[in-house]
Write a protein that holds these residues in place. Structure first.
Motif, PDB file in Angstrom:
ATOM      1  N   LEU A 314      22.297 -25.882 -15.310  1.00  0.00           N
ATOM      2  CA  LEU A 314      22.866 -24.529 -15.293  1.00  0.00           C
ATOM      3  C   LEU A 314      24.374 -24.567 -15.531  1.00  0.00           C
ATOM      4  N   ARG A 315      25.022 -25.577 -14.997  1.00  0.00           N
ATOM      5  CA  ARG A 315      26.473 -25.700 -15.198  1.00  0.00           C
ATOM      6  C   ARG A 315      26.798 -25.930 -16.668  1.00  0.00           C
ATOM      7  N   VAL A 316      25.960 -26.701 -17.366  1.00  0.00           N
ATOM      8  CA  VAL A 316      26.167 -26.900 -18.809  1.00  0.00           C
ATOM      9  C   VAL A 316      26.059 -25.565 -19.531  1.00  0.00           C
ATOM     10  N   LEU A 317      25.017 -24.805 -19.229  1.00  0.00           N
ATOM     11  CA  LEU A 317      24.799 -23.524 -19.900  1.00  0.00           C
ATOM     12  C   LEU A 317      25.904 -22.534 -19.568  1.00  0.00           C
ATOM     13  N   GLU A 318      26.386 -22.570 -18.342  1.00  0.00           N
ATOM     14  CA  GLU A 318      27.445 -21.641 -17.933  1.00  0.00           C
ATOM     15  C   GLU A 318      28.778 -22.010 -18.558  1.00  0.00           C
ATOM     16  N   GLU A 319      28.998 -23.305 -18.733  1.00  0.00           N
ATOM     17  CA  GLU A 319      30.260 -23.758 -19.333  1.00  0.00           C
ATOM     18  C   GLU A 319      30.358 -23.298 -20.792  1.00  0.00           C
ATOM     19  N   ASP A 320      29.287 -23.493 -21.564  1.00  0.00           N
ATOM     20  CA  ASP A 320      29.287 -23.070 -22.968  1.00  0.00           C
ATOM     21  C   ASP A 320      27.839 -23.017 -23.447  1.00  0.00           C
ATOM     22  N   ALA A 321      27.273 -21.817 -23.460  1.00  0.00           N
ATOM     23  CA  ALA A 321      25.857 -21.650 -23.816  1.00  0.00           C
ATOM     24  C   ALA A 321      25.574 -21.974 -25.276  1.00  0.00           C
ATOM     25  N   SER A 322      26.619 -22.084 -26.106  1.00  0.00           N
ATOM     26  CA  SER A 322      26.419 -22.402 -27.520  1.00  0.00           C
ATOM     27  C   SER A 322      26.737 -23.858 -27.839  1.00  0.00           C
ATOM     28  N   SER A 323      27.020 -24.660 -26.813  1.00  0.00           N
ATOM     29  CA  SER A 323      27.380 -26.058 -27.045  1.00  0.00           C
ATOM     30  C   SER A 323      26.171 -26.884 -27.456  1.00  0.00           C
ATOM     31  N   CYS A 324      26.444 -28.055 -27.987  1.00  0.00           N
ATOM     32  CA  CYS A 324      25.386 -28.981 -28.376  1.00  0.00           C
ATOM     33  C   CYS A 324      24.487 -29.301 -27.190  1.00  0.00           C
ATOM     34  N   ARG A 325      25.076 -29.588 -26.049  1.00  0.00           N
ATOM     35  CA  ARG A 325      24.296 -29.958 -24.869  1.00  0.00           C
ATOM     36  C   ARG A 325      23.458 -28.786 -24.362  1.00  0.00           C
ATOM     37  N   ALA A 326      23.991 -27.574 -24.483  1.00  0.00           N
ATOM     38  CA  ALA A 326      23.218 -26.408 -24.048  1.00  0.00           C
ATOM     39  C   ALA A 326      21.962 -26.266 -24.902  1.00  0.00           C
ATOM     40  N   GLY A 339       6.389 -25.475 -25.997  1.00  0.00           N
ATOM     41  CA  GLY A 339       6.906 -24.722 -27.145  1.00  0.00           C
ATOM     42  C   GLY A 339       7.549 -25.652 -28.153  1.00  0.00           C
ATOM     43  N   ASN A 340       6.737 -26.411 -28.856  1.00  0.00           N
ATOM     44  CA  ASN A 340       7.256 -27.482 -29.714  1.00  0.00           C
ATOM     45  C   ASN A 340       8.127 -26.973 -30.861  1.00  0.00           C
ATOM     46  N   ASP A 341       7.659 -25.960 -31.589  1.00  0.00           N
ATOM     47  CA  ASP A 341       8.438 -25.483 -32.730  1.00  0.00           C
ATOM     48  C   ASP A 341       9.727 -24.801 -32.278  1.00  0.00           C
ATOM     49  N   GLU A 342       9.659 -24.079 -31.152  1.00  0.00           N
ATOM     50  CA  GLU A 342      10.879 -23.475 -30.605  1.00  0.00           C
ATOM     51  C   GLU A 342      11.859 -24.555 -30.162  1.00  0.00           C
ATOM     52  N   ALA A 343      11.329 -25.651 -29.617  1.00  0.00           N
ATOM     53  CA  ALA A 343      12.188 -26.763 -29.197  1.00  0.00           C
ATOM     54  C   ALA A 343      12.877 -27.392 -30.400  1.00  0.00           C
ATOM     55  N   ILE A 344      12.134 -27.563 -31.490  1.00  0.00           N
ATOM     56  CA  ILE A 344      12.725 -28.126 -32.708  1.00  0.00           C
ATOM     57  C   ILE A 344      13.890 -27.264 -33.181  1.00  0.00           C
ATOM     58  N   ALA A 345      13.728 -25.947 -33.123  1.00  0.00           N
ATOM     59  CA  ALA A 345      14.806 -25.044 -33.547  1.00  0.00           C
ATOM     60  C   ALA A 345      16.064 -25.242 -32.706  1.00  0.00           C
ATOM     61  N   GLU A 346      15.891 -25.452 -31.385  1.00  0.00           N
ATOM     62  CA  GLU A 346      17.051 -25.685 -30.513  1.00  0.00           C
ATOM     63  C   GLU A 346      17.697 -27.039 -30.807  1.00  0.00           C
ATOM     64  N   TYR A 347      16.879 -28.071 -31.043  1.00  0.00           N
ATOM     65  CA  TYR A 347      17.432 -29.384 -31.370  1.00  0.00           C
ATOM     66  C   TYR A 347      18.214 -29.318 -32.694  1.00  0.00           C
ATOM     67  N   GLN A 348      17.728 -28.532 -33.638  1.00  0.00           N
ATOM     68  CA  GLN A 348      18.441 -28.394 -34.908  1.00  0.00           C
ATOM     69  C   GLN A 348      19.777 -27.692 -34.710  1.00  0.00           C
ATOM     70  N   LYS A 349      19.821 -26.711 -33.815  1.00  0.00           N
ATOM     71  CA  LYS A 349      21.098 -26.064 -33.494  1.00  0.00           C
ATOM     72  C   LYS A 349      22.055 -27.067 -32.853  1.00  0.00           C
ATOM     73  N   LEU A 351      22.096 -30.243 -33.427  1.00  0.00           N
ATOM     74  CA  LEU A 351      22.550 -31.119 -34.514  1.00  0.00           C
ATOM     75  C   LEU A 351      23.647 -30.457 -35.346  1.00  0.00           C
ATOM     76  N   GLN A 352      23.538 -29.154 -35.541  1.00  0.00           N
ATOM     77  CA  GLN A 352      24.583 -28.451 -36.282  1.00  0.00           C
ATOM     78  C   GLN A 352      25.918 -28.547 -35.562  1.00  0.00           C
ATOM     79  N   ALA A 353      25.856 -28.534 -34.223  1.00  0.00           N
ATOM     80  CA  ALA A 353      27.091 -28.613 -33.432  1.00  0.00           C
ATOM     81  C   ALA A 353      27.639 -30.029 -33.385  1.00  0.00           C
ATOM     82  N   LYS A 354      26.754 -31.034 -33.395  1.00  0.00           N
ATOM     83  CA  LYS A 354      27.212 -32.421 -33.275  1.00  0.00           C
ATOM     84  C   LYS A 354      26.255 -33.337 -34.047  1.00  0.00           C
ATOM     85  N   LEU A 360      19.010 -36.774 -31.056  1.00  0.00           N
ATOM     86  CA  LEU A 360      18.599 -35.440 -31.480  1.00  0.00           C
ATOM     87  C   LEU A 360      17.563 -35.504 -32.606  1.00  0.00           C
ATOM     88  N   HIS A 361      17.837 -36.305 -33.629  1.00  0.00           N
ATOM     89  CA  HIS A 361      16.837 -36.487 -34.680  1.00  0.00           C
ATOM     90  C   HIS A 361      15.557 -37.081 -34.081  1.00  0.00           C
TER      91      HIS A 361
END
Length: 495
Positions: A314-326, A339-349, A351-354, A360-361
């Motif tokens: 929760l602290r990670v998400l509160e610090e920056d909800a758009s960060s790579c770790r979030a 939710g495998n396909d939804e998870a892939i979409a988050e992992y791809q986001k 990767l875009q950040a870092k 991540l791959h």
């Protein structure tokens, strides 16, 4: 592990106090002063290759100055010449052991190669010199995690986190406390199987996994043991309602022994309440340094670790909800919920950040691999190995994809590389047995099956396969012995 190969320029400046040296050292040596100025200008302009050339000239003229070798190592490291960087850092550390930077960077390079024992020694040397340096303490935590020393990892990461809300550190705290919770729940089950607290932990696990029918059955049994516990009754009513697809019942209660980590899931704190709750729970951790003496104490330890893991996320998400770790945490949560396909979409986001972040791959590839989408898994695994050539699990899974496509020669190479990096992985041994059995190389096949059996003694599969090979070799007695072991272990798996 989960750390970028390069800790970053700002982090480096924090970590390498003592590396930089000034031209005043060379006040009487104009050539060295000029070279140093040129090197610094090259660093400031981002031309680390030119900086390396200048420092090479400096160390030739002044081979006894440790700081010059340290800066040379830094320049080499920045342009990817890790072998030359390591040599320069070792030289600097030998000339002046009290410099923090060379020890730190030698640790980072060993860490990136997954040589955690070596990394730990270098980071320990750096910590002695700068015990308050948050980056050194963070890397000590990452390394302890890699070694499975989760208590020590949490201790170092908590110190590092005190220096500021760093998403990387908080993410690793979440994973570390998660491992401590897993271990504590396991210890509770082994030492106090069938106790009220073991049953309570099982009920919580079912509820956290949304296995409502199993949760309701568990709470029903528990309510007979604790008939006067109001919070427990609410949990039973809530799980029963969800089993029947009825409107959910408010399960919140005030009995921590029952609610514990689940109450946080239902009412996540934020802001100051989150920080205060986290600190209050973290203050309990030292009390769990020894083996808990009772089922209740073991349960409280497990629930505290589980709560800290969740609050750190929760602290990670509160610090920056758009960060790579979030995004990574969101992906892991979605994957755990199916939710495998939804998870892939988050992992791809993430990767875009870092893009250079290891795992991540692999996280994406692992979803494709376990859902039998092998054609999509292969490029992700290869991308992971470009970022982290020493990811043994990625090597194994890529080998598995290649073997499935009929490319046994290349698959064999990946399986052997995985074992070279992680000798205690049983899976590559089982895969290599298939390759060697297909070639009728039965001695090699048996060798790998025996290794897999040693590494995973409760797995019945190696014995079944050994029995088949022994039959082909006409060794009936050995085949019968292995089948007996297979049947014994298979029956134990069903219990």
């Amino acid at each position: 592990m989960w750390i970028s190969k390069n800790p970053g320029s700002d982090a480096l400046r924090r970590a390498v106090v003592g590396i930089a040296f000034t031209a005043c050292l060379f006040a009487q040596q104009e050539k060295l002063a000029s070279l140093y100025q040129e090197a610094q200008q090259a660093v400031a302009s981002g031309n680390q290759g030119l900086a390396a050339e200048k420092y090479e000239q400096i160390v030739k003229l002044a081979p006894s100055i440790a700081e010059a070798f340290a800066n040379l190592g830094n320049a080499y490291y920045s342009i990817g010449k890790t072998g030359q960087a390591a040599a320069a850092f070792r030289r600097a550390a030998k000339l002046k052991p009290q410099l923090t930077g060379p020890h730190f960077f030698l640790g980072v390079m060993a860490f990136n190669e997954h040589s955690y024992e070596t990394a730990a020694k270098h980071f320990a040397s750096a910590e002695k010199l700068e015990p308050a340096n948050p980056l050194v303490r963070a890397y000590l935590g990452y390394t302890d995690y890699g070694l499975g020393r989760y208590d020590e990892a949490a201790r170092h990461l908590e110190v590092a986190a005190a220096g500021g809300a760093d998403p990387d550190i908080l993410y690793h705290l979440s994973k570390t406390y998660g491992q401590l919770a897993k271990k504590a729940y396991g210890d509770l089950h082994v030492r106090f199987a069938g106790s009220l607290y073991d049953d309570l932990a099982q009920a919580h696990a079912h509820e956290a996994a949304h296995e409502w029918e199993a949760a309701a059955e568990s709470y029903q049994r528990l309510s007979k043991r604790m008939p006067d516990n109001a919070a427990l009754r609410r949990r039973l009513e809530s799980a029963s309602a969800k089993t029947a697809n009825a409107p959910p019942v408010d399960a919140a209660g005030n009995d921590e022994i029952v609610d514990a980590s689940l109450s946080l899931l239902e009412a996540p704190p934020s802001g100051e309440k989150l920080a205060d709750r986290y600190q209050e729970l973290a203050s309990r951790v030292p009390a769990f340094s020894n083996t808990p003496p009772s089922a209740e104490a073991a349960y409280r330890a497990a629930e505290t670790f589980q709560s800290l893991a969740y609050l750190a996320s929760l602290r990670v998400l509160e610090e920056d909800a758009s960060s790579c770790r979030a995004h990574q945490l969101k992906g892991e949560s979605l994957e755990a919920a199916g939710g495998n396909d939804e998870a892939i979409a988050e992992y791809q986001k993430a990767l875009q950040a870092k893009p250079e972040l290891p795992t991540l791959h692999f996280a994406i590839a692992n979803i494709y691999w376990k859902t039998n989408r092998l054609a999509q898994a292969s490029p992700e695994l290869r991308s992971e190995l470009q970022v982290d050539p020493n990811n043994a699990q990625a090597l194994y899974e890529l080998g598995d994809v290649l073997a499935d496509s009929g490319n046994s020669v290349e698959a064999e190479r990946y399986f052997l590389k995985a074992l070279q990096l992680q000798p205690r992985m049983p899976e590559p041994h089982l895969s290599l047995e298939k390759i060697y059995s297909a070639r009728a190389d039965y001695p090699k096949a048996l060798q790998h099956l025996q290794a897999a059996s040693t590494l995973d003694p409760l797995n019945s599969t190696p014995h079944y396969r050994m029995a088949g090979i022994y039959r082909k070799l006409g060794r009936a007695a050995d085949a019968e012995k292995e089948m007996a072991l297979f049947e014994h272990l298979k029956s134990a798996e069903k219990r």
